[in-house]
Enzyme design. Sequence first.
Site, PDB file in Angstrom:
ATOM      1  N   GLU A 183     -30.077 -20.600  13.604  1.00  0.00           N
ATOM      2  CA  GLU A 183     -30.460 -20.277  12.230  1.00  0.00           C
ATOM      3  C   GLU A 183     -30.754 -18.798  11.985  1.00  0.00           C
ATOM      4  OE1 GLU A 183     -33.490 -22.953  10.822  1.00  0.00           O
ATOM      5  OE2 GLU A 183     -32.259 -24.707  11.173  1.00  0.00           O
ATOM      6  N   GLU A 230     -29.445 -30.094  14.313  1.00  0.00           N
ATOM      7  CA  GLU A 230     -30.815 -30.391  13.870  1.00  0.00           C
ATOM      8  C   GLU A 230     -30.771 -31.204  12.592  1.00  0.00           C
ATOM      9  OE1 GLU A 230     -33.746 -27.273  13.314  1.00  0.00           O
ATOM     10  OE2 GLU A 230     -33.069 -26.265  15.135  1.00  0.00           O
TER      11      GLU A 230
END
Length: 450
Positions: free
Chosen positions: A163, A355
């Site tokens: 991320e 995720e």
Amino acid sequence: MGFRKDFVWGGVTASYQIEGAAYEDGKGLSVWDMFCKEPGRIADGTNGDVACDHYHLYQKDVDIMGEIGYQAYRFSATWPRILPEGTGPVNEKGLDFYDRLVDSLLAADIQPWLTLFHWDYPYALFRRGGWTNPSSPQWFADYAQILAKRLGDRVKRFLTINEPQCFIGIAYDDTVHAPGIHFPIWDTLLMAHHVLLGHGLAVQAIRAAAPDALVGISPTCSAHYPDTETAEDIEAARQAFFDVDKGAPFWSASLWSDPIFKGDYPKKLYELFPEHMPNIGPDDMRIIGQPLDILGQNIYNGKAVRADSKGGYVFVEREKGYPFTAAKWPVTPKALYWGPRFLAEAYQIPIAITENGLSCPDVVSLDGKVHDPIRIDFLHRYLLELRRAAEDGVDLRGYFHWCVTDNFEWAKGFTERFGMVYCDFETQERILKDSAYWYREVIQTNGENL
Ligand code: FCB
């Protein structure tokens, strides 16, 4: 029909959120160690000094993963545990820890997926300008090479970074994450470029050290989806999905993934910031665009989108009383259908959801168990959508639930519980929540029981 036979099911964690042992065995400091010391930065005034004490209790955690039936486990390494100064001398004891962890996973027949960097940046490198420093891509590649050389004989799945949206955007634009300093747009865009270059150089380093490993990256995105499944709304949602918003450019999926998979930044980015884009060297896009084997995509939610009358899009306002999680994140299962579908269409690459999950106000009940029906319902809805994507031909390779045990949730401290396993942070006792038993059946049936 349904998921591929070799689809892998697992869970995911991040080093700073679970390891603890922040000052042990020669580990250097990370920006998160320092950030937590500043009053007011973490909601409950805590830090990751001990967290789930996974550094010492990793065997217990691997046993639990085995009990749930994980086929794969995604975790990250602490850069300054391996290189206390970020570059230079290697801390053997740090590498030894990941050696032990990987061996223990393999002994339990759990495939390790190693993320090289999940936000705990070496503080020593931050002091040298961090990602603004022109050497920062090479620093990251050198670290990648050390890990791949040491673990590449056993680790066959590498993800470079987690991320970038957050460790650049939330850290240097919003200042909610470490190091929490606002930088102007030209500096953050430069950092983003260095992160991408670092990713490309790291891919080369991993390939050289572990030629048979699969390599990818794990960005996140707001996975917008069509409000109705008409061709117009689908097209509008696709536009929204890959658009770049001037107010929050780092949240965009395309800012990060277009350079990697399409060889350049999205045109819109150049249009929005004509004077602030970094200088792009003649070789940069070739380095950034190293072929990958897999896109590890993190997806939590998105917004419904409709076509407007001018060939553009509008976001649909969420309905009154819409469902949301304990972290106040909206519950939007369709994100797990449209997200992978749009990404696979645009980038033509196999996808693993690296995720997905939610936080719930979990408690230990009088019967000693942790009942989390809301987590089961959430995951059930999301996984049905993921299965629909697989059935509609999206090349999906795996699903990783965030998270294994409850842990230190960054600026929220210990106020959010994302785990499938309850963690008592005083005693370090772990209790499998109801969702863990439910997930075990999902894994056993490869999602057919959903
Ligand atoms: C993701 C992060 C992860 C965790 C979950 C809840 O954005 O990658 O570390 O905080 O959110």
